[in-house]
Design a protein around this motif. Structure first.
Motif, mmCIF file in Angstrom:
data_model
loop_
_atom_site.group_PDB
_atom_site.id
_atom_site.type_symbol
_atom_site.label_atom_id
_atom_site.label_comp_id
_atom_site.label_asym_id
_atom_site.label_seq_id
_atom_site.Cartn_x
_atom_site.Cartn_y
_atom_site.Cartn_z
ATOM 1 N N HIS A 1 0.831 -1.176 0.149
ATOM 2 C CA HIS A 1 -0.193 -0.187 0.167
ATOM 3 C C HIS A 1 0.697 1.640 -0.574
ATOM 4 O O HIS A 1 1.316 1.776 0.876
ATOM 5 N N GLN B 1 0.207 4.294 2.692
ATOM 6 C CA GLN B 1 0.330 3.659 4.338
ATOM 7 C C GLN B 1 2.001 3.598 3.793
ATOM 8 O O GLN B 1 2.448 3.076 5.559
ATOM 9 N N LEU C 1 -6.066 -6.421 13.137
ATOM 10 C CA LEU C 1 -6.236 -5.310 12.105
ATOM 11 C C LEU C 1 -7.543 -4.919 12.517
ATOM 12 O O LEU C 1 -7.334 -2.890 11.282
ATOM 13 N N LEU D 1 -7.008 -0.958 11.491
ATOM 14 C CA LEU D 1 -7.884 0.432 10.579
ATOM 15 C C LEU D 1 -8.335 1.569 10.991
ATOM 16 O O LEU D 1 -8.169 2.603 10.125
ATOM 17 N N THR E 1 -5.091 3.853 9.835
ATOM 18 C CA THR E 1 -5.029 3.721 8.676
ATOM 19 C C THR E 1 -5.726 4.515 8.100
ATOM 20 O O THR E 1 -5.750 4.861 7.322
ATOM 21 N N ARG F 1 -10.957 -3.187 -1.143
ATOM 22 C CA ARG F 1 -10.584 -3.170 -0.258
ATOM 23 C C ARG F 1 -10.254 -4.391 0.340
ATOM 24 O O ARG F 1 -9.390 -5.123 0.836
ATOM 25 N N PHE F 2 -11.744 -4.654 0.992
ATOM 26 C CA PHE F 2 -11.830 -6.841 1.196
ATOM 27 C C PHE F 2 -13.546 -6.347 1.508
ATOM 28 O O PHE F 2 -14.132 -5.445 1.208
ATOM 29 N N HIS G 1 -8.112 -8.188 -0.365
ATOM 30 C CA HIS G 1 -7.449 -8.277 1.291
ATOM 31 C C HIS G 1 -8.518 -10.217 0.780
ATOM 32 O O HIS G 1 -9.430 -9.562 0.643
ATOM 33 N N GLU H 1 -7.400 -12.340 6.640
ATOM 34 C CA GLU H 1 -5.522 -12.284 6.755
ATOM 35 C C GLU H 1 -6.107 -12.179 8.731
ATOM 36 O O GLU H 1 -5.380 -13.141 9.207
ATOM 37 N N HIS I 1 -2.255 -12.523 1.955
ATOM 38 C CA HIS I 1 -2.777 -13.093 3.347
ATOM 39 C C HIS I 1 -3.299 -13.780 3.014
ATOM 40 O O HIS I 1 -2.449 -15.102 3.293
ATOM 41 N N SER J 1 4.267 -8.234 7.991
ATOM 42 C CA SER J 1 2.428 -7.965 8.106
ATOM 43 C C SER J 1 1.966 -9.068 9.473
ATOM 44 O O SER J 1 1.360 -8.547 10.370
ATOM 45 N N LEU K 1 0.499 -7.234 12.683
ATOM 46 C CA LEU K 1 -0.975 -7.600 13.394
ATOM 47 C C LEU K 1 -0.787 -8.983 13.988
ATOM 48 O O LEU K 1 -2.224 -8.838 14.434
ATOM 49 N N ALA L 1 1.006 -2.057 6.962
ATOM 50 C CA ALA L 1 0.999 -3.422 7.882
ATOM 51 C C ALA L 1 2.911 -4.192 7.931
ATOM 52 O O ALA L 1 3.332 -4.537 9.473
HETATM 53 N N1 GUN Z 1 -7.829 -5.289 5.012
HETATM 54 C C1 GUN Z 1 -8.487 -4.330 4.894
HETATM 55 N N2 GUN Z 1 -7.324 -2.959 4.936
HETATM 56 C C2 GUN Z 1 -6.309 -3.711 4.871
HETATM 57 C C3 GUN Z 1 -4.877 -2.870 5.231
HETATM 58 O O1 GUN Z 1 -5.308 -1.611 4.029
HETATM 59 N N3 GUN Z 1 -4.275 -3.524 5.199
HETATM 60 C C4 GUN Z 1 -4.305 -5.150 5.555
HETATM 61 N N4 GUN Z 1 -2.807 -5.755 5.990
HETATM 62 N N5 GUN Z 1 -5.587 -5.654 5.535
HETATM 63 C C5 GUN Z 1 -6.782 -5.037 5.095
#
Ligand code: GUN
Ligand code: ZN
Length: 436
Positions: free
Chosen positions: A82, A85, A96, A100, A104, A207-208, A235, A238, A274, A299, A303, A328
């Protein structure tokens, strides 16, 4: 006869000749040339082999850059990072979901300002290059300006970068949320502007799952159908609280990956960062759809997300690349990241050999990004992205490398002790873009 833009580099070369399906097959595909030559013209490799096999006519009128004591390898490939970041690496104390919210999102809000985005993009690209990373798959922010800034900087270096605008329409601060429709339209405009412009490639980047509505995921899938050669980057699996949250938000799906799969977001150009806690069905789906994983050891440790089961990926025939996952992740260096990858395997009673580690950072990464036809080793015709490594960059490394009796042992010491101090020069598309 050569054109004026032919470059010639002589030195000690190391690469892997072809992708493999099992780690045991890497060693037999290692190509180590103690005194070799690489020629490139217009950014592509035109000749590669042993110095002794060079026909002198080949070099008429060409200046050879000689690195007699260094190791020359393909540039490293970072399959998940990222750029916004960069400035918040090392944010204390959270896992996590709190990480965020607390660190983040407030950081990413700043990227609405294009001048600021440009400043950080410039810093970021320089940091990649100085760490020997020549290709990366990059998250920007929700702001289209952040994507323009990154691609504009990468273009000045002729760098092969894949990136995209974050799609995020819920469970985030209002300033960072788009809508399903605006994310579709902005992504589409960015694809039309950047995808396959020079060496740039675009990634659709939800993003997720928790930060996208059903409608947004549906439109992300529609974009992928309209532009089948673009990437999908997100993602997956994770953190355990994240997984439970996805289950509650998407009760009609069989699991986390099924959400992406049902919206048409799996596939040979899809990269999931992840994948620490996949179940058997999900491993099978990753395989069946030829989707790839970005393994992000620093990461996952930072985390407290968990230990990525690399052996399962090999067992299921799932492609794996290495990701730093800055911010991260705790380092831009693929060398340091491999050192941590080794420890993550140790904690699971497994080993990560130096050759396998090298594979993940180079040709295996290229394969994960569906770019092994043009990146990842020194085969003639490939793009000339390579780096020059000093194996003895510090007094400690000098001492340690004296004990190494072969290149595999040298590499392992490099992955354990190395960082950006080991990168002497970086070449992108045949041009020297960095010298220490
Ligand atoms: N899952 C959703 N956004 C993020 C992020 O910015 N970093 C990480 N490591 N996991 C995420
Ligand atoms: Zn990430």
């Amino acid at each position: 006869m050569h054109s004026a833009d032919t470059r010639a580099v002589r030195g000690r070369f190391l690469d892997i000749t072809q992708p493999v399906s099992q780690p045991e097959n890497i060693a037999s595909n290692i190509r180590y040339i103690e005194d070799g030559l690489l020629l490139c013209t217009a950014g592509k490799i035109t000749w590669f082999g042993a110095w002794n096999d060079v026909n002198p006519e080949l070099l008429e009128g060409i200046t050879v850059t000689h690195y007699p004591d260094q190791l020359i390898t393909p540039g490293f490939i970072d399959t998940h990072i990222h750029y916004p970041q960069t400035e918040m690496m090392g944010a204390y104390g959270e896992q996590l979901l709190n990480w965020l919210n607390q660190y983040t999102f407030p950081t990413e809000i700043k990227f609405k300002d294009q001048a600021y985005a440009h400043e950080i993009a410039d810093f970021f690209v320089n940091e990649l290059i100085k760490n020997g990373t020549t290709t990366a798959l990059v998250f920007c922010t929700v702001h289209p300006e952040s994507v323009d800034a990154l691609f504009e900087v990468a273009e000045t270096k002729n760098m092969r970068l894949i990136a995209g605008k974050v799609m995020m329409d819920r469970h985030a601060p209002e300033e960072l949320c788009d809508t399903a429709i605006s994310s579709y339209e902005e992504s589409k405009q960015l694809i039309e502007k950047w995808h396959e412009r020079g060496r740039a490639l675009y990634a659709i980047t939800p993003r997720f799952a928790p930060t996208s509505s059903h409608e947004q995921l549906h439109l992300a899938g529609q974009l992928k159908q309209e532009f089948p050669t673009v990437y999908v980057h997100t993602h997956l699996s994770e953190n355990r609280d994240e997984i439970a949250w996805v289950k509650s938000l998407f009760p009609n799906h069989t699991g986390y990956l099924d959400v992406y799969h049902q919206y048409g977001l799996t596939g040979e150009r899809s990269v999931f960062a992840h994948c620490v806690h996949l179940d058997e069905h999900e491993w099978q789906c990753m395989h069946d759809t030829d989707s790839a994983i970005a393994f992000c050891p620093t990461s996952n440790l930072f985390l407290g997300s968990g230990l990525f089961p690399l052996s399962k990926a090999w067992q299921h025939g799932v492609k794996v690349g290495l990701g730093t996952d800055v911010g991260a992740g705790t380092s831009f260096s693929q060398l340091q990241t491999l050192g941590e990858a080794y420890k993550v395997q140790q904690l699971q009673g497994q080993q990560l050999s130096a050759y396998e580690a090298f594979y993940h950072a180079t040709l295996g990464g290229a394969k994960s990004l569906h770019l092994d036809h043009c990146l990842g080793n020194f085969n003639v015709g490939k793009e000339a992205d390579f780096i020059v490594i000093d194996l003895k960059a510090t007094p400690l490394q000098q001492l340690r490398q004296r004990r190494a009796t072969n290149i595999e042992e040298s590499l392992f010491a490099l992955f354990t002790l190395g960082d950006d101090r080991n990168i002497v020069a970086t070449y992108i598309h045949g041009e020297n873009v960095y010298t220490a």
